[in-house]
Design an enzyme around this catalytic site. Sequence first.
Site, PDB file in Angstrom:
ATOM      1  N   GLU A 173       0.839  -1.211   0.000  1.00 40.55           N
ATOM      2  CA  GLU A 173       0.000   0.000   0.000  1.00 40.55           C
ATOM      3  C   GLU A 173       0.870   1.256   0.000  1.00 40.55           C
ATOM      4  OE1 GLU A 173      -3.310  -0.168   2.788  1.00 40.55           O
ATOM      5  OE2 GLU A 173      -4.183  -1.834   1.682  1.00 40.55           O
ATOM      6  N   GLU A 303      -5.109  -8.817  -0.304  1.00 39.35           N
ATOM      7  CA  GLU A 303      -5.931  -8.451   0.857  1.00 39.35           C
ATOM      8  C   GLU A 303      -7.382  -8.344   0.394  1.00 39.35           C
ATOM      9  OE1 GLU A 303      -4.639  -5.310   3.509  1.00 39.35           O
ATOM     10  OE2 GLU A 303      -2.535  -5.761   3.067  1.00 39.35           O
TER      11      GLU A 303
HETATM   12  O1  AHR Z   1      -5.402  -5.813   6.877  1.00 38.62           O
HETATM   13  C1  AHR Z   1      -5.367  -4.630   7.593  1.00 38.62           C
HETATM   14  C2  AHR Z   1      -4.700  -3.505   6.821  1.00 38.62           C
HETATM   15  O2  AHR Z   1      -5.460  -3.191   5.706  1.00 38.62           O
HETATM   16  C3  AHR Z   1      -3.341  -3.793   6.243  1.00 38.62           C
HETATM   17  O3  AHR Z   1      -2.329  -3.610   7.165  1.00 38.62           O
HETATM   18  C4  AHR Z   1      -3.232  -2.802   5.137  1.00 38.62           C
HETATM   19  O4  AHR Z   1      -2.406  -3.245   4.091  1.00 38.62           O
HETATM   20  C5  AHR Z   1      -4.671  -2.574   4.717  1.00 38.62           C
HETATM   21  O5  AHR Z   1      -4.984  -1.238   4.661  1.00 38.62           O
END
Ligand code: AHR
Length: 500
Positions: A173, A303
Site C-alpha cells: 500500500e 488483501e
Molecule cells: O489488513 C489490515 C490492513 O489493511 C493492512 O495492514 C493494510 O495493508 C490494509 O490497509
Amino acid sequence: MYNHFINPKNKKGHINPELQGHFSEHLGRCIYEGLYVGENSDIPNVNGMRTDVVEALKEIKIPVLRWPGGCFADEYHWKDGIGPKEKRKKMINTHWGGVVEDNSFGTHEFMELVRQLGCKSYVNGNMGSGTVQEMSEWVEYMTFNGVSPMADLRKENGHEEPWTVDFFGVGNENWGCGGNMTPDFYGNMYRRYQTYVRNYDPKHPIFKIACGANAEDYDWTDGVCAAAFRKAEWQHGFMDGISLHYYTLPGDWGNKGSATDFGEKDWYRTLSKTLFMEELIERHAAILDKYDKDHKVGLIVDEWGTWYDVEPGTNPGFLYQQNTVRDALIAGINLNIFNKHCDRVRMANIAQLVNVLQSVILTEGKKMVKTPTYHVFNMYKYHQDAELLDSFVETEKIGAEEKYQVPNLTESASLGKDGKIHVTLTNLSSTDAYDLRTVLADTPVKSVEAQAVTGSMQAHNTFDAPETVTAKEFGDYKVKDNEISIKVPARSVLHLAIEI
Ligand code: AHR
C-alpha cells in the site's frame, strides 16, 4: 427452476492453490496469541506455534501465508527480529493499537510456521521506511546458500540451510501507509528495489510482486505499469505479479457496520459490495493487458474480506470481529470469482488468518473456534490445483434496494486432482431456496457427495457454542443420468463432489 450447465470437456484454466491463500500481520492478536504463544506457554505448542491452530490450518490445506504485513511491513526492520530473543529490539506498533512489539516472532519463527503448515512463504518487504540495502540483505539472509555476510549471520543464528522464499512483495500500500507515493514514483522505486531482490536459488526463482491498487484506483495500476514496463516489456515490467486490495464494508469507513447485528438491508448491501470484486478484477486486468499482452503477470488479490466495526469492548486498533453466515457467503462468492478469473488471478490472500478481520480462526486463551469462513475454505479446498471447467448458471436479481441487487446464485466448477468434478454454489437469498438443475454435458454422473454451510443470517460460532455453523452433509438432491436436481437452501454455500 434454474439451469446450471457444466461442460467437463472444456477446461478454461488452472486454479492455483494460492487462490486460497492467507495473510498474517503483526496486528492485534493475529501473530501473538493467535499463531505464536512461545515455547514456554501452557497452550500446547511446537516451537512456540499453537498446535490447535496449526492442525486446523493443515486441514484446509493452507497453500501460502503472507507476512509480516500489511501496513506493518513498511515499518518493519527485519534485523530487529533475529538473534537471541532477549536482545531483540522493542518497537511501537504505530499502526495497530500503539502496542509494544517485542520482535519475538521474526524471520526464523515465520519460516518455522511455514514449515509446520507445509505451505508456501510470501514475505512482504519494507520499501516505505527501509533501504534498498535492507531489503536486499533480507533476501540474502533468507535464501543464499554459500558464504556471505548475511548467510553467515543466519548460520550464527542457528539456521544452516537457506529457506525458500516463494513470493516477495516490494512494499505494501505504498499509495498510503507505505509511504504516500504517487504511481510514477512508486513504479520507479519498484524498478530499483526489485533489482536487488536477487534470485540466489535458480531452482526457486522468487515471484516478485509490485504494490498494486486499492479498489477502483485504476490510475495507480496504469501509472505503476507505465513506469515499470518502460523499455522493459520483454522483462514484463520486472514483475511476476501486481497486487489489488479490496475490502467489503457494509457501510463506509466512518461507519462500517456490525459483524453480527444487522438486518436484511445490510445483508444485500454487503453481498452486492463484495460482488464488485469481479468488476475490479476485470478492469485492472484490462489495464494489465495493455502492458502484458501474453498474460505473464498475475493479479495478486493479497488483501480481501470483510471489515466491520470491532467487537464491542475490544481494542479498536486490533480489528477483532465476529464471523457469521454472511461471511461464509462472502468467502464463497469471492472464491468462485477468483476461480472464474484464474487466467489472471494467480494468488489471493484473505485478511487475516486469526483474530483479525475475516478470520478463519478465533482464539481466546486456550480456546479456539473455527469460523463459518473456515468451513467454506474447507469445502473449497478441492478446487486447489484443479482445472477450471466451463460452466454457467441462470440467475435472477434479488434484493429490495435496486442499487444493491445481487444475482441469487453464483457458482464455479473444476475437475479436481482426484478425478471428480467439484462444484461450489452460493445462494445469496436471505429467504428463498431454489430448485437447480445441474447438467453435465455428455457426462453421466456415477455418484454425488455434498456438504453445505448454512444458518440464519447472523448465525456464528462462539467459544461456548463452537459448532453452530459448520459444513454439514447435504442430501437434498437427486441424480438422473447426467443431471442433478438440487434444492439449494437459502443463505447457503454448497460443495458437490461429483464422480463421473
Ligand atoms: O489488513 C489490515 C490492513 O489493511 C493492512 O495492514 C493494510 O495493508 C490494509 O490497509
